[in-house]
Design an enzyme around this catalytic site. Structure first.
Site, PDB file in Angstrom:
ATOM      1  CE  LYS A 190       0.254 -15.095  -1.765  1.00 52.40           C
ATOM      2  NZ  LYS A 190      -0.068 -13.813  -1.110  1.00 52.40           N
ATOM      3  CG  HIS A 209       1.208  -6.243   1.565  1.00 47.30           C
ATOM      4  ND1 HIS A 209       0.050  -6.266   0.804  1.00 47.30           N
ATOM      5  CD2 HIS A 209       2.156  -6.882   0.820  1.00 47.30           C
ATOM      6  CE1 HIS A 209       0.282  -6.893  -0.336  1.00 47.30           C
ATOM      7  NE2 HIS A 209       1.552  -7.271  -0.359  1.00 47.30           N
ATOM      8  CG  ASP A 211       5.710  -7.234  -1.832  1.00 46.08           C
ATOM      9  OD1 ASP A 211       4.611  -7.417  -1.266  1.00 46.08           O
ATOM     10  OD2 ASP A 211       5.830  -7.133  -3.067  1.00 46.08           O
ATOM     11  CG  HIS A 265       1.534  -3.471  -3.054  1.00 36.72           C
ATOM     12  ND1 HIS A 265       2.729  -3.418  -2.363  1.00 36.72           N
ATOM     13  CD2 HIS A 265       1.339  -4.783  -3.317  1.00 36.72           C
ATOM     14  CE1 HIS A 265       3.229  -4.630  -2.216  1.00 36.72           C
ATOM     15  NE2 HIS A 265       2.391  -5.494  -2.778  1.00 36.72           N
TER      16      HIS A 265
END
Length: 323
Positions: A190, A209, A211, A265
């Site tokens: 990404k 969030h 991952d 993070h």
């Protein structure tokens, strides 16, 4: 939602949908003292020392940087160059690679992050049967060559990281790799593009969030933006030139039955300068069931997480459905 980048030119006021609640705004929540002292692992050191350092950082932080890894500065520079050049293209050229809204796949250009000051491009880069070249830019012309070269270089790093983490759990060196998919492990690149923002104190690039991946390996440009949550504060993470930033993701936390921690993070943005980052999410194949590793479970150590197909886990995570 219109692309963030196309909204920037001539922007006088910040669109209301980008303003975060006060409890999330960087002006109130960023720690203003020292940056986070994120662990740094010398990947070229003695094997036992590397294993210990990786496992300790994964248990206590879920985030660390590795130096003296096997990926050359030239390979990383080229990855950054072609990503930057893509986002500098006219909007109509970028939207030729727009994500298919009818597809479950995230491949392509766009913005699905609710109220984040970011545009992005998703490309699966490994294994070959997961790659969809329809969404790979043809401009710049060496985008494919450069991106595939980076993907090949990543494999040695991933193998070594998973070996360290597996040994740290008391498993065989290959067992954790097998548990996350083995040769079917998906490398999902990404590119995050965060253009300058008139009020970076009010918005977030990407909200807080963890991952959903097993591991995330991130290359930034040199513009500060990554923050980690520690001791009830958000701390800036200082970058080390040519280091790779490693995030422990949800699937490794689950497989380790909580020994390793997925890192919470977020990213912040800059008023003057564009920030770009290149995370690659190492994800189990959709059909694979992931749960606490059976060898870690006994009468004293009961499973703390459900076992489920990765595709089902991802669906719940992306749609804010409890797991």
């Amino acid at each position: 939602m219109e692309k963030v980048q196309s909204n920037v030119a001539g922007l006088c006021e910040l669109p209301a949908e980008f303003i975060r609640p006060e409890a999330e705004q960087p002006r109130f929540t960023t720690f203003e003292g020292a940056d986070a002292e994120v662990p740094v692992v010398d990947f070229g050191g003695e094997w036992e020392t590397v294993v210990k350092a990786v496992c300790e950082a994964s248990s206590k932080w879920g985030l660390f940087q590795i130096v003296n890894h096997s990926i050359s500065g030239e390979v990383i520079d080229n990855l950054q160059r072609v990503g930057r050049l893509f986002f500098e293209l006219p909007n109509e050229e970028k939207t030729a690679y727009a994500r298919d809204p009818e597809s479950k796949s995230l491949d392509g250009y766009g913005s699905r992050l609710r109220n984040g000051w970011v545009d992005h491009l998703f490309n699966k880069i490994w294994p070959p049967n997961a790659v969809d070249y329809r969404f790979w830019p043809k401009t710049p012309p060496d985008y494919r060559e450069v991106t595939e070269e980076y993907g090949k270089n990543l494999q040695e790093v991933v193998e070594k990281l998973l070996g360290c983490l597996s040994l740290g759990l008391g498993l065989g060196v290959e067992e954790l790799k097998t548990a996350v998919g083995g040769e079917e492990l998906v490398y999902n690149l990404k590119i995050n593009y965060y253009p300058p923002c008139p009020r970076p104190d009010l918005v977030l690039g990407v909200p807080a969030h963890t991952d959903l991946s097993a591991l995330t390996i991130l290359v930034p440009n040199q513009v500060q933006g990554l923050q980690v949550f520690r001791d009830q504060h958000w701390y800036n993470v200082s970058y080390i030139p040519n280091a790779l930033i490693i995030h422990i993701g949800d699937q490794i936390e689950i497989l380790s039955n909580g020994k390793y921690k997925a890192v919470l993070h977020r990213s912040v943005v800059n008023k003057e300068i564009t920030r770009i980052s290149w995370p690659v999410f190492m994800e189990p194949p959709p059909h694979l069931e992931v749960g606490p590793h059976p060898k870690l479970l006994n009468q004293q150590s009961q499973p703390k997480y459900k076992t489920k197909k990765f595709s089902d886990y991802a669906y719940c995570k992306l749609n804010n459905i409890p797991q």
